[in-house]
Design a protein around this motif. Sequence first.
Motif, short mmCIF file in Angstrom:
data_model
loop_
_atom_site.label_atom_id
_atom_site.label_comp_id
_atom_site.label_asym_id
_atom_site.label_seq_id
_atom_site.Cartn_x
_atom_site.Cartn_y
_atom_site.Cartn_z
N LEU A 80 42.04 50.74 57.14
CA LEU A 80 41.74 49.37 57.56
C LEU A 80 42.89 48.43 57.21
O LEU A 80 43.34 47.63 58.04
CB LEU A 80 40.43 48.89 56.94
N ALA A 81 43.38 48.52 56.00
CA ALA A 81 44.50 47.67 55.58
C ALA A 81 45.75 47.99 56.39
O ALA A 81 46.55 47.09 56.70
CB ALA A 81 44.76 47.83 54.09
N GLY A 82 45.95 49.25 56.74
CA GLY A 82 47.10 49.63 57.55
C GLY A 82 47.06 49.00 58.93
O GLY A 82 48.08 48.55 59.46
N VAL A 83 45.88 48.94 59.54
CA VAL A 83 45.73 48.30 60.84
C VAL A 83 46.08 46.82 60.75
O VAL A 83 46.65 46.25 61.68
CB VAL A 83 44.27 48.47 61.36
N MET A 84 45.81 46.20 59.61
CA MET A 84 46.03 44.77 59.44
C MET A 84 47.43 44.44 58.92
O MET A 84 47.78 43.28 58.73
CB MET A 84 44.98 44.20 58.48
N ALA A 85 48.27 45.47 58.71
CA ALA A 85 49.59 45.27 58.09
C ALA A 85 50.51 44.35 58.88
O ALA A 85 51.40 43.73 58.31
CB ALA A 85 50.27 46.63 57.88
N CYS A 86 50.30 44.22 60.17
CA CYS A 86 51.18 43.38 60.98
C CYS A 86 50.97 41.89 60.74
O CYS A 86 51.81 41.07 61.12
CB CYS A 86 51.02 43.70 62.46
N PHE A 87 49.88 41.51 60.09
CA PHE A 87 49.59 40.10 59.83
C PHE A 87 50.21 39.69 58.51
O PHE A 87 49.66 39.92 57.44
CB PHE A 87 48.09 39.84 59.86
N GLN A 88 51.39 39.10 58.60
CA GLN A 88 52.17 38.70 57.43
C GLN A 88 52.30 37.18 57.40
O GLN A 88 52.20 36.53 58.44
CB GLN A 88 53.55 39.34 57.46
N PRO A 89 52.55 36.60 56.23
CA PRO A 89 52.77 35.15 56.15
C PRO A 89 54.02 34.76 56.94
O PRO A 89 54.92 35.57 57.15
CB PRO A 89 52.99 34.91 54.66
N PRO A 90 54.08 33.50 57.37
CA PRO A 90 55.28 33.04 58.09
C PRO A 90 56.54 33.28 57.26
O PRO A 90 56.54 33.10 56.05
CB PRO A 90 55.02 31.54 58.27
N GLY A 91 57.61 33.70 57.92
CA GLY A 91 58.88 33.91 57.25
C GLY A 91 59.12 35.33 56.78
O GLY A 91 60.24 35.69 56.44
N VAL A 92 58.09 36.17 56.76
CA VAL A 92 58.26 37.56 56.36
C VAL A 92 58.79 38.33 57.56
O VAL A 92 58.22 38.28 58.65
CB VAL A 92 56.93 38.18 55.86
N LYS A 93 59.91 39.01 57.36
CA LYS A 93 60.53 39.76 58.46
C LYS A 93 59.82 41.09 58.65
O LYS A 93 59.75 41.89 57.73
CB LYS A 93 62.01 39.97 58.19
#
Length: 109
Positions: free
Chosen positions: A29-42
């Motif tokens: 579940l956390a892996g599926v959500m990994a693309c949601f990062q705070p602004p500025g994270v590359k």
Amino acid sequence: MSAKPREIFIQGVTSDGRQFRPSDWAERLAGVMACFQPPGVKVGLGSHIRYSPYCVPRVINGVKCVIVNEALRDVEPKALDFVLSFARDNDLQVVDACLLPDEGYGTPR
């Protein structure tokens, strides 16, 4: 002063007390959500995969959990709806709580 976003703990235990399977459900579940990062994270080609700070797997008191920060709503409201629907659809226990920092917790002064 704004309130700190709450944390929602999705526990790997169903409402009737059974352990949720498969055993790696929290990491998936956390892996599926990994693309949601705070602004500025590359995040892009060549980046190492990392969990989102908004959705982190943990083991707490021997129970697999996913800690979801409600600030995820500001990044993508449907992502928060997705993880909460996952918990509801799988009859998992959900608790509003706050993770205490490890630093200094329980150490004598």
